[in-house]
Design a protein around this motif. Sequence first.
Motif, PDB file in Angstrom:
ATOM      1  N   ARG A   1     -10.374  -2.875   2.042  1.00 15.33           N
ATOM      2  CA  ARG A   1      -8.931  -3.039   2.231  1.00 15.33           C
ATOM      3  C   ARG A   1      -8.714  -4.112   3.275  1.00 15.33           C
TER       4      ARG A   1
ATOM      5  N   LYS B   1      -5.984  -4.839   5.792  1.00 18.52           N
ATOM      6  CA  LYS B   1      -4.767  -4.337   6.423  1.00 18.52           C
ATOM      7  C   LYS B   1      -4.406  -5.187   7.638  1.00 18.52           C
TER       8      LYS B   1
ATOM      9  N   TRP C   1      -2.499  -4.536  10.175  1.00 22.73           N
ATOM     10  CA  TRP C   1      -2.542  -3.798  11.434  1.00 22.73           C
ATOM     11  C   TRP C   1      -3.970  -3.597  11.918  1.00 22.73           C
ATOM     12  N   ASP C   2      -4.932  -3.477  10.989  1.00 23.95           N
ATOM     13  CA  ASP C   2      -6.321  -3.326  11.398  1.00 23.95           C
ATOM     14  C   ASP C   2      -6.861  -4.643  11.942  1.00 23.95           C
TER      15      ASP C   2
ATOM     16  N   THR D   1     -13.067   1.615  11.815  1.00 27.15           N
ATOM     17  CA  THR D   1     -11.867   1.981  11.070  1.00 27.15           C
ATOM     18  C   THR D   1     -12.373   2.678   9.823  1.00 27.15           C
TER      19      THR D   1
ATOM     20  N   TRP E   1      -4.151   7.376  12.308  1.00 18.80           N
ATOM     21  CA  TRP E   1      -3.270   6.228  12.153  1.00 18.80           C
ATOM     22  C   TRP E   1      -2.174   6.621  11.186  1.00 18.80           C
ATOM     23  N   LEU E   2      -1.016   6.030  11.331  1.00 21.68           N
ATOM     24  CA  LEU E   2       0.105   6.415  10.489  1.00 21.68           C
ATOM     25  C   LEU E   2      -0.013   5.899   9.062  1.00 21.68           C
ATOM     26  N   ASP E   3      -0.816   4.883   8.858  1.00 26.06           N
ATOM     27  CA  ASP E   3      -1.035   4.385   7.501  1.00 26.06           C
ATOM     28  C   ASP E   3      -1.769   5.458   6.709  1.00 26.06           C
ATOM     29  N   GLU E   4      -1.372   5.646   5.469  1.00 22.18           N
ATOM     30  CA  GLU E   4      -2.003   6.707   4.686  1.00 22.18           C
ATOM     31  C   GLU E   4      -3.500   6.478   4.548  1.00 22.18           C
TER      32      GLU E   4
ATOM     33  N   THR F   1      -6.160   6.466   6.664  1.00 17.11           N
ATOM     34  CA  THR F   1      -6.979   5.649   7.547  1.00 17.11           C
ATOM     35  C   THR F   1      -6.945   6.221   8.954  1.00 17.11           C
ATOM     36  N   HIS F   2      -8.081   6.194   9.635  1.00 13.78           N
ATOM     37  CA  HIS F   2      -8.127   6.571  11.056  1.00 13.78           C
ATOM     38  C   HIS F   2      -9.228   5.774  11.738  1.00 13.78           C
TER      39      HIS F   2
END
Length: 165
Positions: free
Chosen positions: A28, A30, A32-33, A125, A153-156, A158-159
């Motif tokens: 992915r 992302k 933000w990442d 991540t 993390w708020l993204d579905e 992912t942490h």
Amino acid sequence: YKTSLKMLKWICAMSNNNVIWKDWKMPRHKPWDLKRFKEYTKDQIVVMWKATYDSLKSYRPNAEWYPHAKKNIVLSKSMKWNENIEVIPDTQTFLDKYKDDLVWVLWWGKIFDSLMPYIDELYLTIIEDDVQWDTFFPRNFKKHFKSVEITPWLDEGTHYETYKK
């Protein structure tokens, strides 16, 4: 493991089943990442394997990766030095030259096995999917590290996970 290296940190994104890429592409991409990645490595020394450097160029072909870093190092016997990239032919030369510095290792490649004894911290991540790709982060890394933080993390799906020796 014996080392006089100041500190070596590894930063990487991977899936639940330890996949980090296929055909040199991330599972992915992302924004933000990548922002988090840039915050950690800004004004730092970063080191990567040549295949990692080449794959990153596919995302931004006209940029020298990573322009925000203090120094970019590529481990390669075939790549030529340029004004933005220091090329070092092998891991031992790198370890000897940068033993007094904090260095971030980017992604993965052949260098992982040779640098694993020297890694102090992992910043991962975790993409909460099982993907069927072709390049894996070592499954046994938890034998060498202990988990110190898991941050949702708020993204579905992912942490973040942080590990230290």
